[in-house]
Write a protein that holds these residues in place. Sequence first.
Motif, PDB file in Angstrom:
ATOM      1  N   TYR A 176     -10.422   0.783  -9.258  1.00 52.18           N
ATOM      2  CA  TYR A 176      -9.095   1.368  -9.062  1.00 52.18           C
ATOM      3  C   TYR A 176      -8.981   2.842  -9.460  1.00 52.18           C
ATOM      4  CZ  TYR A 176      -4.149   1.997  -8.578  1.00 52.18           C
ATOM      5  OH  TYR A 176      -2.934   2.476  -8.175  1.00 52.18           O
ATOM      6  N   ASP A 236       0.827  -1.208   0.000  1.00 53.88           N
ATOM      7  CA  ASP A 236       0.000   0.000   0.000  1.00 53.88           C
ATOM      8  C   ASP A 236       0.859   1.254   0.000  1.00 53.88           C
ATOM      9  OD1 ASP A 236      -2.892   0.881   0.211  1.00 53.88           O
ATOM     10  OD2 ASP A 236      -2.019   2.001   1.876  1.00 53.88           O
ATOM     11  N   LYS A 239       2.051   1.782  -3.488  1.00 50.46           N
ATOM     12  CA  LYS A 239       0.917   2.228  -4.314  1.00 50.46           C
ATOM     13  C   LYS A 239       0.635   3.709  -4.116  1.00 50.46           C
ATOM     14  CE  LYS A 239      -3.155   2.386  -2.877  1.00 50.46           C
ATOM     15  NZ  LYS A 239      -4.516   2.229  -2.342  1.00 50.46           N
ATOM     16  N   TRP A 248     -10.565  -4.497  -6.818  1.00 50.18           N
ATOM     17  CA  TRP A 248      -9.667  -3.456  -7.289  1.00 50.18           C
ATOM     18  C   TRP A 248      -9.797  -3.212  -8.790  1.00 50.18           C
ATOM     19  CZ3 TRP A 248      -8.080   0.154  -4.436  1.00 50.18           C
ATOM     20  CH2 TRP A 248      -7.820  -0.063  -3.079  1.00 50.18           C
ATOM     21  N   GLY A 266       0.222   2.961 -10.021  1.00 52.88           N
ATOM     22  CA  GLY A 266       0.240   2.182  -8.785  1.00 52.88           C
ATOM     23  C   GLY A 266      -0.607   0.925  -8.844  1.00 52.88           C
ATOM     24  N   PRO A 291       1.433  -2.707  -7.866  1.00 48.49           N
ATOM     25  CA  PRO A 291       1.562  -3.087  -6.450  1.00 48.49           C
ATOM     26  C   PRO A 291       0.218  -3.351  -5.771  1.00 48.49           C
ATOM     27  CG  PRO A 291       2.154  -0.771  -6.780  1.00 48.49           C
ATOM     28  CD  PRO A 291       2.076  -1.395  -8.129  1.00 48.49           C
ATOM     29  N   THR A 292      -0.826  -2.678  -6.259  1.00 48.39           N
ATOM     30  CA  THR A 292      -2.153  -2.913  -5.685  1.00 48.39           C
ATOM     31  C   THR A 292      -2.625  -4.331  -5.986  1.00 48.39           C
ATOM     32  OG1 THR A 292      -2.740  -0.588  -5.920  1.00 48.39           O
ATOM     33  CG2 THR A 292      -4.551  -2.130  -5.676  1.00 48.39           C
ATOM     34  N   ALA A 305       7.056   0.877  -9.796  1.00 49.60           N
ATOM     35  CA  ALA A 305       7.013   0.327  -8.443  1.00 49.60           C
ATOM     36  C   ALA A 305       8.403  -0.056  -7.927  1.00 49.60           C
ATOM     37  CB  ALA A 305       6.089  -0.888  -8.415  1.00 49.60           C
ATOM     38  N   GLN A 352       0.845   6.808  -6.779  1.00 49.55           N
ATOM     39  CA  GLN A 352      -0.370   7.541  -7.121  1.00 49.55           C
ATOM     40  C   GLN A 352      -0.224   9.042  -6.916  1.00 49.55           C
ATOM     41  OE1 GLN A 352      -3.370   5.771  -4.623  1.00 49.55           O
ATOM     42  NE2 GLN A 352      -4.058   4.360  -6.206  1.00 49.55           N
ATOM     43  N   ARG A 412      -0.716  -6.830  -4.074  1.00 49.31           N
ATOM     44  CA  ARG A 412      -1.155  -6.822  -2.678  1.00 49.31           C
ATOM     45  C   ARG A 412      -2.502  -7.513  -2.507  1.00 49.31           C
ATOM     46  NH1 ARG A 412      -4.903  -3.714  -0.020  1.00 49.31           N
ATOM     47  NH2 ARG A 412      -4.482  -3.150   2.160  1.00 49.31           N
TER      48      ARG A 412
END
Length: 299
Positions: free
Chosen positions: A231, A39, A42, A227, A272, A275-276, A56, A46, A279
């Motif tokens: 997103y 997070d 991310k 997501w 981002g 990585p979201t 990332a 962002q 995750r």
Amino acid sequence: MTIELEEPPLLQDNKQVIKDLFGGTVGGITQVLVGQPFDTVKVRLQSAPEGTYNGALDVIKKLIANEGPKGFYKGTLTPLVGVGACVSVQFSVNEFMKRYYNEKLNGAPLSLGQFFNCGAIAGFANGFLASPIEHIRIRLQTQTGSTKQFNGPIDCAKKIFQNNGLRGVFKGLPPTLFREGVGLGTYFTTYEALIAKELAKDKSIVRLDIPGWKLCLYGGLSGYSMWISIYPVDVIKSKLQTDSLTKPTYRSSLDVIKDIWLKNGIKGFYRGFIPTILRAAPANGATFAAFELTMRVIS
């Protein structure tokens, strides 16, 4: 499509509500511990000015070089307490709504639309709690360098309030409500559909028999669906919540949308995203497994 729902406790069972809240809190704490590093990456992608990072991996390299591994858990106290509270609200309201529908339908199975309604109502209710908590967390996560604007979550909340009042604390509320409503509607519907499919494959088992690894798998897939569905709205919210407190660039979500589109086009709404998504599986898989397994222990 309708989905069979095992006979739930009575709607007015206050003990069950407390159990749901406790199970959700355990799920939320687990989510933070597993997902916080992703997070942080991310949020920095962002919200950072254009050209700050090349993706990332660049965020990770610079974060480790400048702040060390503990930098991934910057601002963790706020989400540890806050996300625990948020997830407890999400799960308890969702479970309450499932019981409401079960009583309304006299035990008949819920449809996918009704499961979506349960999750959407849970998300909308949670949005009012999530908005200020995430605002404070994001301010702390994006602090870099030796000079700090905020000395922890309480100091951050005070300074936001001093500069912008209660409206400032709740900055980003409209996109948060939209994200939570649509996102959690999709999230819980996906999970219930996967659970129903599992039970349909083997009529000899009940929900309590589903192993923990499958709960993790279905929770992870539910995180993906959530997501993917919302997103871009999360990017808009993060931009609003990292805007200057004293000289804001944006007056509304519409200003953010125009700015992102003019500078980066459609890809700007997906900064981002990697990585979201990375995750989503471990964090949400752990959340659902922690909730379900906790409920089995305390029931």
